[in-house]
Enzyme design. Structure first.
Site, short mmCIF file in Angstrom:
data_model
loop_
_atom_site.label_atom_id
_atom_site.label_comp_id
_atom_site.label_asym_id
_atom_site.label_seq_id
_atom_site.Cartn_x
_atom_site.Cartn_y
_atom_site.Cartn_z
N ASN A 10 57.99 37.15 28.53
CA ASN A 10 57.96 36.21 27.41
C ASN A 10 58.39 36.98 26.15
O ASN A 10 57.58 37.68 25.56
CB ASN A 10 56.53 35.65 27.27
CG ASN A 10 56.39 34.74 26.06
OD1 ASN A 10 57.38 34.35 25.45
ND2 ASN A 10 55.16 34.41 25.71
N TRP A 11 59.64 36.80 25.78
CA TRP A 11 60.16 37.56 24.63
C TRP A 11 59.70 37.01 23.29
O TRP A 11 59.93 37.63 22.26
CB TRP A 11 61.70 37.57 24.66
CG TRP A 11 62.31 38.45 25.70
CD1 TRP A 11 61.67 39.32 26.53
CD2 TRP A 11 63.71 38.58 25.99
NE1 TRP A 11 62.57 39.98 27.33
CE2 TRP A 11 63.84 39.53 27.02
CE3 TRP A 11 64.86 37.97 25.51
CZ2 TRP A 11 65.07 39.89 27.56
CZ3 TRP A 11 66.09 38.32 26.04
CH2 TRP A 11 66.19 39.28 27.06
N LYS A 12 59.11 35.82 23.29
CA LYS A 12 58.69 35.18 22.02
C LYS A 12 59.90 35.13 21.07
O LYS A 12 61.03 35.00 21.53
CB LYS A 12 57.48 35.91 21.44
CG LYS A 12 56.37 36.06 22.49
CD LYS A 12 55.07 36.58 21.98
CE LYS A 12 54.07 36.67 23.13
NZ LYS A 12 52.75 37.10 22.70
N HIS A 97 51.43 27.66 25.39
CA HIS A 97 51.02 29.03 25.03
C HIS A 97 50.06 28.94 23.84
O HIS A 97 50.22 28.08 22.97
CB HIS A 97 52.27 29.84 24.66
CG HIS A 97 51.97 31.30 24.53
ND1 HIS A 97 51.34 31.84 23.43
CD2 HIS A 97 52.20 32.35 25.37
CE1 HIS A 97 51.21 33.14 23.60
NE2 HIS A 97 51.72 33.48 24.78
N GLU A 146 45.43 33.24 30.01
CA GLU A 146 45.72 34.15 28.91
C GLU A 146 44.62 34.07 27.85
O GLU A 146 44.71 33.26 26.92
CB GLU A 146 47.07 33.79 28.26
CG GLU A 146 48.27 34.03 29.14
CD GLU A 146 49.50 34.36 28.30
OE1 GLU A 146 50.21 35.30 28.67
OE2 GLU A 146 49.74 33.70 27.27
N GLY A 152 48.59 40.45 22.75
CA GLY A 152 49.18 41.31 21.73
C GLY A 152 48.22 42.27 21.08
O GLY A 152 48.51 42.85 20.04
N SER A 184 48.27 41.68 27.10
CA SER A 184 48.30 43.16 27.07
C SER A 184 48.53 43.79 28.45
O SER A 184 47.92 44.82 28.76
CB SER A 184 47.04 43.70 26.41
OG SER A 184 46.96 43.26 25.07
N GLY A 205 54.26 39.81 27.35
CA GLY A 205 54.90 39.68 26.04
C GLY A 205 55.50 41.01 25.62
O GLY A 205 56.58 41.41 26.06
P1 PGA Z 1 51.27 40.35 25.34
O1 PGA Z 1 51.58 38.78 25.30
O2 PGA Z 1 51.72 40.87 26.66
O3 PGA Z 1 52.07 40.90 24.18
O4 PGA Z 1 49.80 40.51 25.14
C1 PGA Z 1 51.40 37.98 26.42
C2 PGA Z 1 51.72 36.56 26.10
O5 PGA Z 1 51.51 36.14 24.95
O6 PGA Z 1 52.20 35.81 26.97
#
Ligand code: PGA
Length: 225
Positions: A10-12, A97, A146, A152, A184, A205
């Protein structure tokens, strides 16, 4: 282990087109062609078309997903990306999300409508749930647990707790559900999550942005399959 494992990047809101294509060319050749490994990259809408083309030309075993889609079909919905158009480019859509729920007022009802749109247009909906209490829309067979505290932050849930939440989600919503873990995930902890009996993969992410690091994650998982 003999189960299908999903690894979803998930590159956001990150990577312009050239950065995206560089990532594909660095990662693509290193993903092993294995029916039990499903690797999906979810770039920004702007990157989708070029990313899809580059994967097809390289014949890389990577599917393409979006990070959202419209709750409506085609028509007078300014600014929205609708499933009947997106399905030329994507196999999967991340829906609900927590960042969309928090920043864009996305409700369970909206998520359910998006799931409906995905399903009628042959796109696999991947719904993010924040706990075992989050409703899973009808017809949705793939979800990601999640917890907000883990996204994050560098502070993942334990693999044991994630497994327990995944088990309760299956008890509530049907044993056919595939449950991923996200929050994470890194090359150092991915093996612990995918080794859990009720966890069918990971949604990543931050650690998915670096090509080398992402390849390392895929290699760790391949060893567990
Ligand atoms: P993260 O994000 O791996 O940076 O914690 C995961 C997500 O939001 O899908």
């Amino acid at each position: 282990m003999n189960k299908t494992i999903w690894i979803i990047a998930n590159w956001k809101s990150n990577k312009n087109i050239s950065e995206a294509l560089e990532w594909i060319s660095q990662v693509g050749p290193h993903i092993s062609k294995d029916d039990n490994l499903k690797v999906v990259v979810c770039p920004t809408f702007t990157d989708l078309s070029e990313v899809k083309k580059t994967i097809t030309v390289g014949n890389f075993p990577i599917m393409v997903g979006s990070q959202n889609l419209s709750p409506f079909g085609t028509g007078a919905y300014t600014g929205e990306e609708s499933a009947p158009i997106l399905n030329q480019l994507i196999n999967l859509a991340i829906l609900g999300h927590s960042e969309r729920r928090q920043n864009f007022g996305e409700t369970d009802e909206m998520v359910a409508k998006k799931v409906e749109q995905a399903l009628v247009n042959n796109i696999t909906p991947l719904v993010c749930v924040q706990s075992a209490e989050t409703p899973v829309p009808q017809g949705c067979k793939l979800i990601a647990y999640e917890p907000v505290f883990a996204i994050g932050t560098g502070n993942p849930d334990t693999s044991e707790n994630a497994n327990q939440v995944a088990e309760s989600l299956k008890e509530k919503n049907g044993s056919g559900l595939e449950v991923l873990y996200g929050g994470s995930v890194t090359a150092d902890n991915v093996s612990a999550f995918v080794s859990q009996p009720n966890i069918s993969g990971v949604l990543i992410g931050k650690a998915s942005l670096d090509a080398e690091g992402f390849v390392k994650i895929c290699q760790q998982v391949s060893e567990k399959i």
